[in-house]
Design a protein around this motif. Structure first.
Motif, PDB file in Angstrom:
ATOM      1  N   ALA A   5       0.840  -1.195   0.000  1.00 32.93           N
ATOM      2  CA  ALA A   5       0.000   0.000   0.000  1.00 32.93           C
ATOM      3  C   ALA A   5       0.880   1.252   0.000  1.00 32.93           C
ATOM      4  CB  ALA A   5      -0.899   0.004   1.235  1.00 32.93           C
ATOM      5  N   THR A   6       0.318   2.368  -0.401  1.00 29.27           N
ATOM      6  CA  THR A   6       1.083   3.609  -0.442  1.00 29.27           C
ATOM      7  C   THR A   6       1.110   4.321   0.908  1.00 29.27           C
ATOM      8  OG1 THR A   6      -0.854   4.844  -1.208  1.00 29.27           O
ATOM      9  CG2 THR A   6       0.626   3.949  -2.886  1.00 29.27           C
ATOM     10  N   THR A   7       0.175   4.014   1.798  1.00 27.30           N
ATOM     11  CA  THR A   7       0.158   4.607   3.136  1.00 27.30           C
ATOM     12  C   THR A   7       0.468   3.528   4.167  1.00 27.30           C
ATOM     13  OG1 THR A   7      -1.463   6.285   2.475  1.00 27.30           O
ATOM     14  CG2 THR A   7      -1.217   5.870   4.834  1.00 27.30           C
ATOM     15  N   TRP A   8       1.482   3.797   4.999  1.00 25.83           N
ATOM     16  CA  TRP A   8       1.937   2.828   5.991  1.00 25.83           C
ATOM     17  C   TRP A   8       1.644   3.325   7.406  1.00 25.83           C
ATOM     18  CZ3 TRP A   8       7.598   1.076   4.464  1.00 25.83           C
ATOM     19  CH2 TRP A   8       7.608   0.596   3.144  1.00 25.83           C
ATOM     20  N   GLN A   9       1.554   2.390   8.344  1.00 29.89           N
ATOM     21  CA  GLN A   9       1.531   2.680   9.773  1.00 29.89           C
ATOM     22  C   GLN A   9       2.719   1.939  10.412  1.00 29.89           C
ATOM     23  OE1 GLN A   9      -1.422   1.540   8.183  1.00 29.89           O
ATOM     24  NE2 GLN A   9      -1.983   3.684   7.879  1.00 29.89           N
ATOM     25  N   PHE A  10       3.076   2.322  11.637  1.00 32.11           N
ATOM     26  CA  PHE A  10       4.283   1.750  12.238  1.00 32.11           C
ATOM     27  C   PHE A  10       4.209   1.741  13.756  1.00 32.11           C
ATOM     28  CE2 PHE A  10       4.898   6.244  12.362  1.00 32.11           C
ATOM     29  CZ  PHE A  10       5.614   6.478  13.531  1.00 32.11           C
TER      30      PHE A  10
END
Length: 281
Positions: free
Chosen positions: A200-205
């Motif tokens: 995906a183009t938007t990541w979380q971390f």
């Protein structure tokens, strides 16, 4: 009190961010850390309160690249590791350390994930120890295409990436279409970044500190989380941390973010102080 994690080796010390859940502001001028990185690369800074102890701890960053928008949290057992896609672990012995990339592979949406190492070249994954001159910070530079080895969705995700254990060699930022010829003397259009396959183009971390070293191809192992960014980092049920959204199609620098106040590790070498992430499309 320390928190127990049910999955193999990697438990990320959750980096708590002051404005949880907000979108990272792009580097509009392209002159900050995001703008100065190689195209398609991301940079991580990880800081602890006292010098790192690689003999006793592993320092982990976990990303959710599936597109389902969930934060990879410390209560992974309760959530079936939702949001766990891709991780970078810094660990070692004898005063030295190395960075390795890992994939959470799920044979099915209901199975516990397998923790599999991604083979990265020195050009794709670079670790700089003691990047602040005090032995309390390291810096990681990595090619985001490494995350394309992610081979299965988080629970609840709809996409089903194709299986691949080897990172692709193609750059992550390339023109989406050949620009048409422009009149003589006029600038050419700026190419748009191309999303990475299977990611995906938007990541979380999230960031974690775990006790002990990391092993390959481990499934459920009962590893212990020593610290994280949530408000209750000493409990494996902590679900307070919400990640920023990292838009990989823009240049950004999160700036420093800090753990939430809470019961953090008594050993200051395992006590997360702050971090930041920057990226170039």
């Amino acid at each position: 009190m320390i928190r127990r994690f049910g999955l193999a080796v990697v438990l990320v010390t959750a980096l708590m961010i002051a404005a949880c859940g907000r979108q990272v502001t792009p580097d509009k001028n392209g002159t900050g850390p995001g703008g100065g990185l190689p195209a398609g690369f991301m940079q991580i800074k990880y800081r602890v309160a006292q010098p790192f102890n690689f003999n006793s701890y592993s320092y982990v960053i976990v990303f959710n690249t599936s597109g389902d928008g969930s934060t990879p949290r410390a209560n992974a057992v309760q959530t079936a590791y939702q949001g766990y896609s891709f991780a970078i672990i810094v660990s070692g012995a004898g005063g030295t350390a190395t960075a390795t990339a890992w994939n959470f592979y799920r044979p099915s949406n209901t199975a516990a994930p397998l923790f599999q190492q991604i083979l990265a070249t020195p050009q794709q994954l670079q670790l700089t120890l003691n990047s602040n001159g005090q032995n309390t910070e390291f810096t990681i530079l990595f090619d985001r295409t490494l995350a394309s080895a992610y081979t299965s969705p988080s629970p609840g995700a709809t996409a089903t990436p194709t299986s691949s254990a080897t990172p692709t060699a193609s750059p992550s930022a390339s023109p989406s279409a050949s620009p048409s010829a422009s009149p003589s003397g006029s600038p050419s259009p700026t190419p748009s970044p191309t999303p990475i396959s299977n990611v995906a183009t938007t990541w979380q971390f999230n960031y974690f500190v775990t006790q002990g070293s990391i092993q390959q191809n481990t499934q459920v192992g009962g590893y212990t989380i020593i610290d994280s960014l949530g408000a209750n980092p000493s409990g494996a049920t902590d679900a307070t941390y919400t990640s920023l959204n990292l838009d990989t199609l823009t240049a950004f620098d999160t700036g420093p973010f800090y753990p939430q106040p809470g019961t953090h590790a008594s050993d200051q070498s395992a006590n997360i102080a702050s971090g930041d992430i920057s990226s170039s499309p």
